[in-house]
Design a protein around this motif. Structure first.
Motif, PDB file in Angstrom:
ATOM      1  N   LYS A  29       0.854  -1.197   0.000  1.00  0.00           N
ATOM      2  CA  LYS A  29       0.000   0.000   0.000  1.00  0.00           C
ATOM      3  C   LYS A  29       0.888   1.245   0.000  1.00  0.00           C
ATOM      4  O   LYS A  29       0.656   2.198  -0.743  1.00  0.00           O
ATOM      5  CB  LYS A  29      -0.915  -0.045   1.223  1.00  0.00           C
ATOM      6  N   ARG A  32       2.340   1.946  -3.279  1.00  0.00           N
ATOM      7  CA  ARG A  32       1.305   2.122  -4.292  1.00  0.00           C
ATOM      8  C   ARG A  32       1.366   1.020  -5.342  1.00  0.00           C
ATOM      9  O   ARG A  32       1.347   1.292  -6.551  1.00  0.00           O
ATOM     10  CB  ARG A  32       1.410   3.506  -4.926  1.00  0.00           C
ATOM     11  N   ASP A 115       2.390  -0.685 -10.905  1.00  0.00           N
ATOM     12  CA  ASP A 115       1.095  -0.288 -10.333  1.00  0.00           C
ATOM     13  C   ASP A 115       0.258  -1.512  -9.988  1.00  0.00           C
ATOM     14  O   ASP A 115      -0.506  -1.510  -9.036  1.00  0.00           O
ATOM     15  CB  ASP A 115       0.301   0.551 -11.353  1.00  0.00           C
ATOM     16  N   TRP A 220      -6.912   1.784  -4.611  1.00  0.00           N
ATOM     17  CA  TRP A 220      -5.834   1.279  -3.736  1.00  0.00           C
ATOM     18  C   TRP A 220      -4.599   2.174  -3.829  1.00  0.00           C
ATOM     19  O   TRP A 220      -3.947   2.473  -2.829  1.00  0.00           O
ATOM     20  CB  TRP A 220      -5.471  -0.148  -4.148  1.00  0.00           C
ATOM     21  N   ASN A 221      -4.260   2.596  -5.047  1.00  0.00           N
ATOM     22  CA  ASN A 221      -3.021   3.348  -5.261  1.00  0.00           C
ATOM     23  C   ASN A 221      -3.176   4.852  -5.040  1.00  0.00           C
ATOM     24  O   ASN A 221      -2.198   5.586  -5.104  1.00  0.00           O
ATOM     25  CB  ASN A 221      -2.483   3.101  -6.676  1.00  0.00           C
ATOM     26  N   GLU A 222      -4.422   5.281  -4.764  1.00  0.00           N
ATOM     27  CA  GLU A 222      -4.693   6.689  -4.521  1.00  0.00           C
ATOM     28  C   GLU A 222      -4.044   7.120  -3.214  1.00  0.00           C
ATOM     29  O   GLU A 222      -4.075   6.382  -2.240  1.00  0.00           O
ATOM     30  CB  GLU A 222      -6.212   6.843  -4.384  1.00  0.00           C
ATOM     31  N   ARG A 223      -3.502   8.307  -3.183  1.00  0.00           N
ATOM     32  CA  ARG A 223      -2.945   8.816  -1.917  1.00  0.00           C
ATOM     33  C   ARG A 223      -4.015   9.545  -1.148  1.00  0.00           C
ATOM     34  O   ARG A 223      -4.777  10.270  -1.715  1.00  0.00           O
ATOM     35  CB  ARG A 223      -1.784   9.780  -2.190  1.00  0.00           C
TER      36      ARG A 223
END
Lengths: 223, 129
Positions: A29, A32, A115, A220-223
């Protein structure tokens, strides 16, 4: 006379693996990187489904594929032809991957710039379901010739998955496969399971599966 | 195959506990296995006795499997019943709205160690007095 000392442990056999998997998940996580654990029986079409999936997503995200098998590297060679980074993992006779083996694979493939990493687990509906790999999401493929009663026979794998792909729908006319029944049985085990009927050979239905996967990777990869 | 993978994880955990407690050889491992856990007890035992030869602290260990009954609960009529006989369907009201309460466990309960704790040698001396 020697004393008998009893040391209480009182924990599940899977406790250590579950802890390792949770740690791996939070590390991924942080980097990312979305890890998808893809499970199914042998011959259900995992590799063909992945080839179709990669073709649709590779221009918008960096993808890696880890092919796990007891032996051989035919799957990794097939995936390498699609232009994504791919490695073969050998389980040395084991019928599943656990979090420790998955972590070794991730080190080998190198995840910092990826990713999405897809782990194609060993073909088996029993053991992979018991071992958390540290994946962000679990998905499974059930193919039409296997029959619609599989959620009744292998309940655990349907419980731990987020998505169920039903592959080989092009041969539905030739099998006594009841699509309504499989949906009913699968939802009985897991009401939240997303179901995608596809034909990996022709590409029918693959877009809907890819839309779901794209959305999972994005959030999931969003900050 | 399936049992072997689980045995290897069990061995890893018990070896670690042995290290932490300064145990040289574990005499016995007591495990709880649920009736519907998908573990076949005989196969599990065979895999263990094969795999223990390569361990550090379990080479002489016995293994006892305590089988836990599979019990399901019906959310509609609030009854409980034997899972191995009736599976998902409640035998009292016919509902499928049921879930497993016990029977899926694969737990390490405890281990037995024959030698006295090396961290407490003074107690052994007292026994001789």
């Amino acid at each position: 006379m020697s004393d008998v000392r009893i040391i209480e442990i009182k924990q599940s056999v899977f406790a250590d693996n579950d802890r390792e998997a949770d740690r791996l998940r939070s590390e991924l996580k942080g980097k990312r990187t979305f890890l998808l654990n893809l499970m199914s029986s042998p011959g259900s079409g995992k590799t063909t489904t992945l080839q179709q999936t990669v073709a649709r997503l590779k221009d918008e995200m960096k993808i890696g594929v880890m092919e796990a098998d007891i032996d051989s590297s035919v799957d990794a060679e097939k995936m390498a032809k699609t232009g994504v980074r791919s490695i073969q993992l050998h389980t040395g006779g084991m019928c599943h991957l656990d979090a420790g083996m998955t972590e070794q694979g991730l080190k080998e493939i190198g995840v910092d710039d990826l990713d999405l990493v897809v782990l194609e687990n060993v073909g088996n509906l029993v053991c992979p379901a018991e071992f958390d790999t540290g994946a962000a999401r679990n998905a499974m493929i059930l193919s039409v010739p296997e029959g619609h009663d599989k959620p009744l026979k292998y309940p655990l794998i349907f419980t731990v998955c987020d998505a169920l792909i039903i592959n080989k729908i092009d041969v539905l006319p030739y099998f006594d496969f009841d699509m309504d029944k499989v949906v009913e049985y699968a939802h009985m085990r897991n009401p939240k399971l997303k179901i995608f009927p596809i034909c990996a050979k022709t590409g029918e239905g693959v877009d809907a599966w890819c839309d779901w996967l794209r959305e999972q990777v994005r959030s999931w990869n969003e900050r | 195959m399936h049992e072997l993978g689980i045995v290897m994880h069990m061995i890893g955990q018990v070896e670690r506990v042995a290290e932490e407690n300064g145990v040289d050889q574990v005499a016995k491992i007591n495990m709880e296995i649920g009736e519907v856990s998908s573990v076949v007890p005989d196969l599990f035992t065979d895999c263990f006795h094969w795999a223990k030869k390569k361990t550090k602290h379990l080479r002489e260990a016995e293994l006892e499997l305590i089988i836990l009954e599979g019990v399901s609960y019906c959310q509609d009529c609030k009854g409980t019943y034997k899972t191995t006989e009736f599976a998902k369907k409640c035998p009292y009201c016919g509902s499928d709205n049921t879930y497993l309460i016990t029977g899926s466990e694969i737990n390490i309960r405890d281990i037995e160690v024959a030698d006295p704790a090396p961290s407490q040698p003074e107690r052994k001396e007292e026994n001789h007095v």
